[in-house]
Design a protein around this motif. Structure first.
Motif, PDB file in Angstrom:
ATOM      1  N   MET A   1       0.828  -1.209   0.000  1.00 14.71           N
ATOM      2  CA  MET A   1       0.000   0.000   0.000  1.00 14.71           C
ATOM      3  C   MET A   1       0.864   1.262   0.000  1.00 14.71           C
ATOM      4  O   MET A   1       0.464   2.314   0.480  1.00 14.71           O
ATOM      5  N   ALA A   2       2.089   1.135  -0.495  1.00 16.83           N
ATOM      6  CA  ALA A   2       2.997   2.281  -0.507  1.00 16.83           C
ATOM      7  C   ALA A   2       2.359   3.437  -1.269  1.00 16.83           C
ATOM      8  O   ALA A   2       1.769   3.269  -2.337  1.00 16.83           O
ATOM      9  N   GLY A   3       2.462   4.634  -0.690  1.00 13.95           N
ATOM     10  CA  GLY A   3       1.927   5.823  -1.330  1.00 13.95           C
ATOM     11  C   GLY A   3       0.475   6.088  -1.030  1.00 13.95           C
ATOM     12  O   GLY A   3      -0.068   7.086  -1.495  1.00 13.95           O
ATOM     13  N   HIS A   4      -0.180   5.219  -0.290  1.00 13.99           N
ATOM     14  CA  HIS A   4      -1.586   5.388   0.044  1.00 13.99           C
ATOM     15  C   HIS A   4      -1.754   5.515   1.551  1.00 13.99           C
ATOM     16  O   HIS A   4      -0.974   4.987   2.329  1.00 13.99           O
ATOM     17  N   GLU A   5      -2.832   6.223   1.969  1.00 13.93           N
ATOM     18  CA  GLU A   5      -3.161   6.263   3.388  1.00 13.93           C
ATOM     19  C   GLU A   5      -3.684   4.898   3.819  1.00 13.93           C
ATOM     20  O   GLU A   5      -4.482   4.272   3.112  1.00 13.93           O
ATOM     21  N   SER A   6      -3.215   4.440   4.975  1.00 16.02           N
ATOM     22  CA  SER A   6      -3.631   3.126   5.451  1.00 16.02           C
ATOM     23  C   SER A   6      -3.794   3.144   6.959  1.00 16.02           C
ATOM     24  O   SER A   6      -3.286   4.030   7.652  1.00 16.02           O
ATOM     25  N   LEU A   7      -4.517   2.140   7.451  1.00 15.24           N
ATOM     26  CA  LEU A   7      -4.749   1.977   8.886  1.00 15.24           C
ATOM     27  C   LEU A   7      -4.414   0.535   9.251  1.00 15.24           C
ATOM     28  O   LEU A   7      -4.916  -0.401   8.629  1.00 15.24           O
ATOM     29  N   THR A   8      -3.549   0.364  10.264  1.00 17.03           N
ATOM     30  CA  THR A   8      -3.170  -0.971  10.731  1.00 17.03           C
ATOM     31  C   THR A   8      -3.634  -1.141  12.169  1.00 17.03           C
ATOM     32  O   THR A   8      -3.379  -0.284  13.025  1.00 17.03           O
ATOM     33  N   PHE A   9      -4.299  -2.259  12.428  1.00 14.52           N
ATOM     34  CA  PHE A   9      -4.857  -2.538  13.755  1.00 14.52           C
ATOM     35  C   PHE A   9      -3.814  -3.290  14.576  1.00 14.52           C
ATOM     36  O   PHE A   9      -3.758  -4.521  14.576  1.00 14.52           O
ATOM     37  N   ARG A 450      -8.835  -8.281  11.979  1.00 10.54           N
ATOM     38  CA  ARG A 450      -7.957  -9.229  12.649  1.00 10.54           C
ATOM     39  C   ARG A 450      -6.775  -8.474  13.277  1.00 10.54           C
ATOM     40  O   ARG A 450      -6.398  -7.409  12.798  1.00 10.54           O
ATOM     41  N   PRO A 451      -6.167  -9.029  14.313  1.00  7.10           N
ATOM     42  CA  PRO A 451      -4.962  -8.401  14.861  1.00  7.10           C
ATOM     43  C   PRO A 451      -3.891  -8.263  13.781  1.00  7.10           C
ATOM     44  O   PRO A 451      -3.572  -9.214  13.058  1.00  7.10           O
ATOM     45  N   GLY A 452      -3.384  -7.053  13.644  1.00  4.08           N
ATOM     46  CA  GLY A 452      -2.353  -6.789  12.660  1.00  4.08           C
ATOM     47  C   GLY A 452      -2.860  -6.500  11.269  1.00  4.08           C
ATOM     48  O   GLY A 452      -2.062  -6.197  10.360  1.00  4.08           O
ATOM     49  N   GLU A 453      -4.171  -6.568  11.050  1.00  6.87           N
ATOM     50  CA  GLU A 453      -4.702  -6.324   9.717  1.00  6.87           C
ATOM     51  C   GLU A 453      -4.494  -4.880   9.286  1.00  6.87           C
ATOM     52  O   GLU A 453      -4.593  -3.951  10.086  1.00  6.87           O
ATOM     53  N   ARG A 454      -4.232  -4.687   7.990  1.00  3.22           N
ATOM     54  CA  ARG A 454      -4.003  -3.348   7.423  1.00  3.22           C
ATOM     55  C   ARG A 454      -5.036  -3.091   6.342  1.00  3.22           C
ATOM     56  O   ARG A 454      -5.297  -3.964   5.503  1.00  3.22           O
ATOM     57  N   VAL A 455      -5.639  -1.905   6.351  1.00  4.84           N
ATOM     58  CA  VAL A 455      -6.660  -1.563   5.356  1.00  4.84           C
ATOM     59  C   VAL A 455      -6.336  -0.212   4.730  1.00  4.84           C
ATOM     60  O   VAL A 455      -5.655   0.629   5.328  1.00  4.84           O
ATOM     61  N   ARG A 456      -6.837  -0.016   3.523  1.00  4.04           N
ATOM     62  CA  ARG A 456      -6.596   1.225   2.782  1.00  4.04           C
ATOM     63  C   ARG A 456      -7.677   2.245   3.125  1.00  4.04           C
ATOM     64  O   ARG A 456      -8.850   1.896   3.302  1.00  4.04           O
ATOM     65  N   LEU A 457      -7.294   3.506   3.228  1.00  2.00           N
ATOM     66  CA  LEU A 457      -8.219   4.568   3.652  1.00  2.00           C
ATOM     67  C   LEU A 457      -8.561   5.555   2.541  1.00  2.00           C
ATOM     68  O   LEU A 457      -9.605   6.200   2.600  1.00  2.00           O
ATOM     69  N   ASP A 458      -7.684   5.753   1.571  1.00  6.24           N
ATOM     70  CA  ASP A 458      -7.909   6.810   0.591  1.00  6.24           C
ATOM     71  C   ASP A 458      -8.910   6.358  -0.461  1.00  6.24           C
ATOM     72  O   ASP A 458      -9.251   5.187  -0.575  1.00  6.24           O
TER      73      ASP A 458
END
Length: 458
Positions: A1-9, A450-458
């Protein structure tokens, strides 16, 4: 997800503790909450694992409120290299310094006790962090008011909205690049017993909502009839009432309720002992806030009116309570009996059938409070098992966590429908139950990460 806003739990998923959420975008890393894992050993061990990203690569930390499961890892993060600003409300700032200083002191003391008594499996047992580590973190704190946008870095703003949970507690709106994220933090009920009510934050494309009570509904209030009945029964048989209570907010609410019950003649005027230096310091913070007009209009400037109120400031005064003339009431931290002075009182009082332990809120899985609530016959403390013969009751009216219906009502009141809701900070069953209710009642896109999951925000 380089270059994008992301959220990691990074934390607060699959469990009700350890909240940590990492926002990344535009070369900026922001950590929302920096909490300790508490409860079962599988979670507590995570406090000792290397942080998922190098702490010196995090630019900012934002804290929703003062409870350890949201701020308690900060001194360790600072010790490992984080040196950026830590943003919070002014009310949280004052309380977090008290909470972290106390937590560090307890960890140092527990490590020393483990060395002295030989009950730790580690050699030598060490604290997660020290009082000196906690003190170093305070220099990074930046207090901000409610309902005001603060640009913490070019292109990134945060806004705090009252969450109605404890003094200073906030929901946090973050705008960075193309991302707009709203974190509920721990949400209070629509009306807190002493604080001004929670507010409605701005809308956001992404909402992260807690689910501590996502699978239950609070019972109708009875004016603390359970507490009053328990006190009358215990006093009648000559016993001591022990009330494990969190030092911040819960102790203040317990004393406020005892004042009201005494004033109305519903409980006898027995001595009340507050056995927690942190609770005494927090009570001063609440009293100063009341004097500034931060409480509900019907709450007096002193909060507490108990003629027979006594304090135990020193360890010697605390130990003396175990041989105090009964009957009396002891209010002591921690609220889940996971540590602190209350453990010593439990060790002394649990074998006594005359005594009563009144639990005052949520008890996480793996804590002594949860074991008592589930009917444990023995409890392990300091390497020894103690029989549970005392009466154990639960007064659910002290809870300042929104229940499932109140969480959905908070979401429904948002000024715009989000693209996605992520349900966190709850035991798995509670998170899934709340997610199902959001789908059914609001027809929104919702996920339990899930623990450690990463999602895209933009």
């Amino acid at each position: 997800m380089a270059g994008h806003e992301s959220l990691t739990f990074l934390g607060g998923t699959g469990t009700v503790t350890g909240s940590k959420f990492l926002l990344e975008g535009g070369g900026h890393r922001l950590l929302l909450d920096c909490g300790l894992y508490q409860g079962e050993r599988q979670w507590r061990r995570k406090n000792w694992e290397p942080f998922p990203v190098p702490p010196d690569t995090i630019d900012d930390v934002v804290i929703t409120h003062c409870h350890l499961d949201h701020c308690g890892y900060l001194p360790a993060l600072v010790r490992e290299g984080f040196d950026g600003p830590v943003w919070m409300t002014e009310g949280s700032r004052e309380l977090i310094e008290i909470v972290l200083r106390d937590a560090a002191h307890l960890q140092e003391r527990d490590a020393q006790d483990a060395r002295s008594d030989g009950w730790s499996r580690h050699d030598p047992p060490l604290p997660l962090y020290t009082v000196a580590d906690a003190e170093r973190s305070f220099a990074l704190f930046r207090g901000r008011p409610f309902d005001t946008d603060t640009e913490i870095r070019p292109g990134t703003t945060v806004r705090f909205t009252r969450a109605g949970h404890v003094l200073g507690a906030a929901s946090v709106s973050v705008a960075t690049g193309a991302a707009r994220v709203l974190f509920s933090g721990d949400l209070g009920r629509p009306t807190h017993p002493v604080l001004r009510p929670r507010g409605t934050p701005p809308g956001a494309r992404t909402v992260v909502v807690e689910s501590t009570y996502g699978d239950r509904v609070h019972p109708a209030g009875t004016g603390h009839a359970v507490l009053a009945d328990a006190i009358r029964r215990t006093v009648g048989r000559g016993g001591t009432v022990l009330i494990p209570a969190f030092a911040v907010d819960r102790t203040e609410l317990v004393l406020h309720a005892l004042s009201d019950l005494t004033r109305r003649g519903l409980i006898p005027g027995v001595p009340v002992f507050v056995d927690s230096p942190m609770a005494l310091a927090a009570l001063d913070v609440y009293r100063r806030a009341a004097a500034r007009g931060e409480m509900r209009e019907d709450v007096g400037p002193d909060l507490v009116d108990l003629p027979a109120l006594h304090t135990a400031a020193t360890p010697e005064e605390s130990m003396a309570l175990d041989s105090a003339v009964m009957p009396c009431i002891i209010v002591s931290a921690s609220g889940m009996a996971s540590g602190g002075r209350v453990v010593h009182h439990l060790r002394h009082l649990l074998p006594d059938r005359r005594s009563c332990v009144v639990l005052t809120g949520y008890q996480a899985v793996g804590t002594r409070g949860r074991a008592l609530l589930d009917g444990a016959h023995e409890l392990k403390m300091h390497g020894r098992y103690v029989p549970v013969r005392a009466e154990v009751v639960l007064d659910e009216e002290f809870s300042v966590h929104a229940d499932a219906g109140e969480l959905v009502a908070w979401l429904r009141a948002l000024p715009e429908e989000p693209e996605t809701v992520y349900v966190v900070h709850g035991e798995t069953a509670a998170s899934r139950a709340l997610a199902g209710r959001i789908r059914e009642e609001l027809d929104w896109t919702v996920a339990v990460p899930r623990p450690g999951e990463r999602v895209r925000l933009d």
